[in-house]
Design an enzyme around this catalytic site. Structure first.
Site, PDB file in Angstrom:
ATOM      1  N   HIS A  21       7.946 -11.599 -19.564  1.00 22.81           N
ATOM      2  CA  HIS A  21       7.375 -12.656 -20.293  1.00 22.81           C
ATOM      3  C   HIS A  21       8.651 -13.739 -20.390  1.00 22.81           C
ATOM      4  O   HIS A  21       8.279 -14.874 -20.007  1.00 22.81           O
ATOM      5  CB  HIS A  21       7.152 -12.009 -21.519  1.00 22.81           C
ATOM      6  CG  HIS A  21       6.751 -13.096 -22.514  1.00 22.81           C
ATOM      7  ND1 HIS A  21       5.399 -13.554 -22.824  1.00 22.81           N
ATOM      8  CD2 HIS A  21       7.359 -14.022 -23.377  1.00 22.81           C
ATOM      9  CE1 HIS A  21       5.294 -14.373 -23.672  1.00 22.81           C
ATOM     10  NE2 HIS A  21       6.463 -14.773 -24.197  1.00 22.81           N
ATOM     11  N   GLU A  22       9.806 -13.096 -20.589  1.00 19.92           N
ATOM     12  CA  GLU A  22      10.863 -14.451 -20.894  1.00 19.92           C
ATOM     13  C   GLU A  22      11.372 -14.780 -19.407  1.00 19.92           C
ATOM     14  O   GLU A  22      11.611 -15.882 -19.545  1.00 19.92           O
ATOM     15  CB  GLU A  22      12.032 -13.661 -21.214  1.00 19.92           C
ATOM     16  CG  GLU A  22      11.757 -12.840 -22.833  1.00 19.92           C
ATOM     17  CD  GLU A  22      11.363 -14.051 -23.754  1.00 19.92           C
ATOM     18  OE1 GLU A  22      11.606 -15.279 -23.608  1.00 19.92           O
ATOM     19  OE2 GLU A  22      10.478 -13.755 -24.713  1.00 19.92           O
ATOM     20  N   HIS A  25       9.425 -18.037 -18.812  1.00 20.14           N
ATOM     21  CA  HIS A  25       9.915 -19.082 -19.633  1.00 20.14           C
ATOM     22  C   HIS A  25      11.147 -19.539 -18.742  1.00 20.14           C
ATOM     23  O   HIS A  25      11.272 -21.031 -18.539  1.00 20.14           O
ATOM     24  CB  HIS A  25      10.356 -18.898 -20.920  1.00 20.14           C
ATOM     25  CG  HIS A  25       9.247 -18.597 -21.978  1.00 20.14           C
ATOM     26  ND1 HIS A  25       8.283 -19.206 -21.955  1.00 20.14           N
ATOM     27  CD2 HIS A  25       9.125 -17.344 -22.626  1.00 20.14           C
ATOM     28  CE1 HIS A  25       7.232 -18.930 -22.891  1.00 20.14           C
ATOM     29  NE2 HIS A  25       7.728 -17.622 -23.371  1.00 20.14           N
TER      30      HIS A  25
END
Length: 449
Positions: A21-22, A25
């Site tokens: 997920h990170e 980003h």
């Protein structure tokens, strides 16, 4: 030891999903020219960290319940003039939307890749053949009977009990008809029935059982397959391969009968009639009392069942070629996404009890079970949890990615951002809501222990 294994399973599961997920980003931020100061897996003080050539710190922190990507941001302090164009706040609303959406998108892409891999490798599952049908349930009222095999639920193909469970979860709490395509004694057809607003249990939801279905399973004879060192079974003289014929003179039909006799007799002497090398003999055994949380102690002798193979006709192997596995992965990902959205909607409207909300303890226990079950179950669990994480992060709640996307979209439409006061108010509301949900989920976890 089990607690350690559960904690490690939780750390592994969340570590994989948070990193993905990170990284979403992080990857898009870099492509948009934003300077990333820190990429952290976990919260709190870093256990260890390192820097790359761009000056980004990569850290693994002590609390494995999330992570974050910290970017250069004028809202958090002065930005040097020479780095102003690398600040997150200097980017256009569309770029900031892309950065915020990249985390959830990474979760969906991972699920697609996971389901594609399982499709190419191929999975073998137990066919959804009905065993017992409970009286006065939806299953009985619609005409399901022992021996029927399910092929579709509401027009959606099913090839395993997992598929059936997923479809039933979507219909929990609803009224109207449910239709199933079945095979009965070689004849294929469709049966239907009224749902009647059936609900899931608040304590331990089991869609199949509450719908009224017990999956068919082969007879498991009461034959000992393993004897624990130093256990009551070994002390009594039981051996691998012994078949238990009776307990205190009462016939034992299968393994589950034997387990029932033993569990009901903690620290009580039982007389077993066994068959060994073609000859019957009797053995006395006293099951050890084993504490069980939330109930009375049960008997335990330290013996396991002899493995039983499922008959070939009860197994279904599903596999695809590399190209055919793509639409399969898309369908599986969409089904999980839809299920998550439906569950959220039903919790909000009251059709599904909020007590079904789970927190880190339940996730840890399921993660440990899926790791122990094998590669396929663990990958499926990761894929479903990744989708849930993606969906939840896209909810339009301030503090979540979806809330940021709403802010930046409003800014793009208005030509200017919302006031600092409005954003601060939204942040406080979002934090209060998320903290409330976290506390409630943790409470549900503790109540399930």
């Amino acid at each position: 030891m089990q607690i350690i294994e559960t904690i490690l399973a939780l750390a592994l599961t969340l570590g994989i999903l948070v990193t993905l997920h990170e990284y979403g980003h992080f990857w898009v931020a870099r492509r948009c020219g934003v300077k990333v100061l820190r990429f952290s897996v976990g919260f709190g003080k870093p256990l260890f960290s390192w820097y790359d050539r761009h000056g980004t710190e990569f850290a693994v922190a002590a609390i494995p319940l999330g992570g974050y990507v910290k970017m250069l941001d004028a809202r958090e302090g002065p930005v040097p003039a020479e780095l102003k164009d690398q600040a997150f706040t200097s980017k256009s609303p569309s770029q900031r939307i892309a950065i915020a959406a990249a985390g959830p998108v990474a979760n969906f892409l991972f699920a697609l890749a996971a389901y594609w891999l399982l499709g190419v490798v191929g999975v073998t599952s137990v066919a959804p053949i009905v065993g017992d049908v409970a009286p006065d349930t939806v299953a009985e009222q619609m005409g399901l009977r022992e021996g029927m095999e399910l092929h579709a639920v509401d027009g959606h193909r099913v090839s395993s009990w997992r598929d059936v469970n997923m479809r039933l979860l979507e219909r929990a709490g609803e009224r109207g008809n449910i239709a199933m395509e079945v095979t009965d004694n070689g004849a294929r057809g469709t049966i239907a029935g009224e749902l009647g607003g059936w609900r899931l249990s608040e304590q331990s939801p089991n869609p199949l059982a509450e719908f009224g279905i017990t999956p068919w399973r082969p007879d498991i004879p009461p034959v000992l397959g393993q004897i624990s060192e130093g256990g009551r079974a070994q002390q009594a003289g039981l051996q691998t391969g012994d078949q238990v014929l009776a307990v205190d003179g009462e016939p034992v039909a299968n393994w589950f009968d034997l387990v029932g006799f033993i569990q009901k007799a903690p620290e009580q002497t039982l007389t077993l009639t066994i068959l060994r090398d073609g000859a019957e003999r009797t053995i006395q055994i006293t099951p050890k009392a084993k504490a069980v949380e939330g109930s009375e102690a049960i008997g335990f002798v330290g013996a396991g069942v002899q493995p039983v193979s499922w008959p070939e006709e009860a197994l279904r192997e599903v596999s695809y070629g590399p190209l055919a596995a793509i639409p399969h992965a898309v369908n599986e990902t969409w089904a999980d996404t839809r299920l998550t959205l439906v569950a959220i909607k039903k919790m909000v409207t009251g059709l599904l009890s909020p007590t079904n909300l789970s927190g880190p303890i339940t996730i840890a226990r399921v993660a440990e079970a899926s790791v122990s079950s094998g590669f396929e179950d663990f990958v499926r669990f990761l894929a479903y949890l990744s989708i849930s994480l993606g969906v939840l992060n896209l909810l339009p709640v301030p503090i979540l990615d979806g809330g940021h996307i709403v802010y930046y979209t409003i800014e793009a439409i208005r030509g200017r951002p919302l006031s600092d006061q409005a954003q601060a108010l939204g942040l406080r509301i979002g934090m209060a809501l998320i903290l409330t949900l976290m506390v409630f989920a943790l409470y549900n976890d503790l109540m399930r222990l």
